[in-house]
Design an enzyme around this catalytic site. Sequence first.
Site, PDB file in Angstrom:
ATOM      1  N   GLU A   1       0.152   9.223   4.723  1.00 37.71           N
ATOM      2  CA  GLU A   1       1.383   8.445   4.649  1.00 37.71           C
ATOM      3  C   GLU A   1       2.505   9.288   4.024  1.00 37.71           C
ATOM      4  O   GLU A   1       2.291   9.969   3.029  1.00 37.71           O
ATOM      5  CB  GLU A   1       1.134   7.184   3.816  1.00 37.71           C
ATOM      6  CG  GLU A   1       2.268   6.185   3.813  1.00 37.71           C
ATOM      7  CD  GLU A   1       1.876   4.878   3.133  1.00 37.71           C
ATOM      8  OE1 GLU A   1       2.637   3.906   3.262  1.00 37.71           O
ATOM      9  OE2 GLU A   1       0.809   4.837   2.475  1.00 37.71           O
TER      10      GLU A   1
ATOM     11  N   LYS B   1       6.473   0.666   8.969  1.00 32.74           N
ATOM     12  CA  LYS B   1       5.440  -0.102   8.255  1.00 32.74           C
ATOM     13  C   LYS B   1       5.879  -1.556   8.133  1.00 32.74           C
ATOM     14  O   LYS B   1       7.030  -1.852   7.791  1.00 32.74           O
ATOM     15  CB  LYS B   1       5.209   0.513   6.870  1.00 32.74           C
ATOM     16  CG  LYS B   1       3.976  -0.001   6.143  1.00 32.74           C
ATOM     17  CD  LYS B   1       3.725   0.818   4.883  1.00 32.74           C
ATOM     18  CE  LYS B   1       2.449   0.397   4.161  1.00 32.74           C
ATOM     19  NZ  LYS B   1       2.189   1.233   2.957  1.00 32.74           N
TER      20      LYS B   1
ATOM     21  N   CYS C   1      -1.779   2.183   5.881  1.00 32.30           N
ATOM     22  CA  CYS C   1      -2.315   1.947   4.532  1.00 32.30           C
ATOM     23  C   CYS C   1      -2.499   0.472   4.198  1.00 32.30           C
ATOM     24  O   CYS C   1      -3.509  -0.124   4.533  1.00 32.30           O
ATOM     25  CB  CYS C   1      -1.413   2.633   3.500  1.00 32.30           C
ATOM     26  SG  CYS C   1      -2.216   2.823   1.873  1.00 32.30           S
TER      27      CYS C   1
ATOM     28  N   SER D   1     -11.800  16.950 -32.014  1.00 35.87           N
ATOM     29  CA  SER D   1     -12.112  16.271 -33.271  1.00 35.87           C
ATOM     30  C   SER D   1     -13.595  16.246 -33.605  1.00 35.87           C
ATOM     31  O   SER D   1     -13.965  15.941 -34.736  1.00 35.87           O
ATOM     32  CB  SER D   1     -11.607  14.826 -33.208  1.00 35.87           C
ATOM     33  OG  SER D   1     -12.371  14.082 -32.268  1.00 35.87           O
TER      34      SER D   1
END
Length: 718
Positions: A45, A114, A175, A363
């Site tokens: 896309e 789209k 999509c 850490s």
Amino acid sequence: MGHLITLATCSLNQWALDFQGNLERIIASIAIAKQRGATLRVGPELEIPGYGCLDHFLEGDTVLHSWEVLAKILASEVTMDIVCDIGMPVMHKNVIYNCRIIVHNKQILLIRPKMWLANDGNYRELRFFTPWSKQQQWEDHFLPRIIQAVTMQTKVPFGDAVVSTIDTCIGVELCEELFTPASPHILMGLDGVEIFTNSSGSHHELRKLRTRMELIKEATLKLGGIYLYANQQGCDGDRLYYDGCAMIAANGRIIAQGSQFSLNDVEVVTATIDIEDVRSHRAKSSRSMQAAAAARYHRIEVPFALSGGKFETVKDEDMVGFGNQVFDVRLHTPEEEIALGPACWLWDYLRRSRTQGFFIPLSGGIDSCATAVIVYSMCRQVAEAAARADKQVIADARRITGEPEDSSYIPSDPREFAHRIFHTCYMGTENSSVETRRRAKQLADAIGSYHTDLNMDTVVTAVRNLFAFVTGAKPQFRAHGGSAAENLALQNIQARLRMVLAYMFAQLLPWVRGKVGGLLVLGSANVDESLRGYLTKYDCSSADINPIGSISKTDLKRFIAYARDAFDLPILSSFLEAVPTAELEPITETYVQADEADMGVTYDELSVFGRLRKVDKCGPYSTFTKLVHEWGSFLSPLEIAEKVKHFFFEYARNRHKMTTLTPAYHAESYSPDDNRFDMRPFLYPSHFPWQFKKIDDIAAVLPDRSHKGPSADKAKKE
């Protein structure tokens, strides 16, 4: 076997606004598809400008440069004898649409806008684009002059139409349209479309691929047809990682699949299918009755056949999708996804930011450990790509490490490569333990990072003394008789000074090692601590990027257990066995600081609260009613009520910290990231008086099913 067609789909590592790089990757994918004999190629896309342009889509420049790139593609010989489905924004009648451009032999056949836009979670497509609302309708689009000069076309069809070749019919789906209840492929398939293309910009989330795969299979299971799924791949310049995994499905089965996580910039997936299989699959009475009554799509006719037009055979290695052959679909475990996804995202960010490596305050706890191991996983993937002679990866590695372009350096050893680009530092204080210092050093040795170790007590003391000098009051820890305010302030001094030191070391360590440039500082706050606000604003959780910021503590522990064996790092066992602690308060005979005790909830409980709050869209009261059913067998209604109220109070009063959260890899659906994904206030009525009163009223009258209340004791006696 009669009408054999070779089809190609791809995953491209496109980058927002990198028009030159995007052009090169598009052309490379088409060339590979043609080399493999494909006559149809589909790409991701918005592949020309990159999917993640965001508000740049509103700029005329983005549309203009997209047309310029398309003109170069059309002017070349690359689209000869192949139908190509290419994505870009198009302004039609002064409205910007997210479009697919279908081209063949230097001609534009169709511009398909789209129709259903993604507009929740991480997506805001309605901010940039307008959906095409005229279903099964089309109109003329007048082309810009730079395209007219190449194609000799003045206008082309624009809208919801399909492309009809000599031997089959092709329809486009974009999509989000696959995820909608009434997907376009249904009506297209009933009107005789046999091949569907889907161009996506779908990001990675843990456990998400299975859902995507099931939808693709379902699209053609009842309907019949061939489905080509293309996806963006890599970091497009944002928090998201697009995980590729281009696929081809036929009649409800996946028949070809690309990699989900890869350092390759271009990956093409091809399959040779027999279009007659679609026709035989559709030979069902009920389907035929619906198809006979289906509304008609306008067909754009092209005098080109995808198949060879004669009886053909195919090599055994290319025979996918035929008969009952079984294709083994690959799905990674969540632990593998954590090892691969954030690592690929880090590599893209590192090579595209033009920095020389990473720095992290190590850490000795599991969060910074997981972050470090993800960087080591990245180094492993770089070494594997170099072993395959990936030219782009080798070139990027040489530039990052300061090696000349023409050098013979190959990043073949992940520990050696980590020593060049990964820098760790243990920043201890008088409140730190011998165990955490030792674990940090042993982990650094195991993964090969360039490690430093320091005590920062003098810096902490200087700030504390400065405050005392200015105010005449010297704050004390709670263990030494100080108030809660003093105790919290002294913890925060240490945490914030670590951030200051981290950036100083990140800027100067390359100089110390005789290199140029700087390092990216990595954060290591997990999604549960961010949700609860269990971090200091502007402390060492503040960094440039955070690969674990959207991953739960539970999943991180599973990942560490996986990496211990998969990466041969036995030192990780000691991190799994250690009790999580911030080590910001003095250790006494009766007190050792522990994260879960400080938070008042466990990490597993935080994951539950996070999903209810975000995914299930529950407020305090709805959360309580759900948990009464889920936790009622081991907690009383009053206990559940207290946990719910405690969580929402702490979440609400710490929500402001999310506005400054380090940009984090998005991997979890309940991420509290304030940037676009989790759009909620950061000033709350944190005691929720109305909601909490309703919870208390209900909790007071509900029966206790936890087997530890008065009624349970009475039942036991009886």
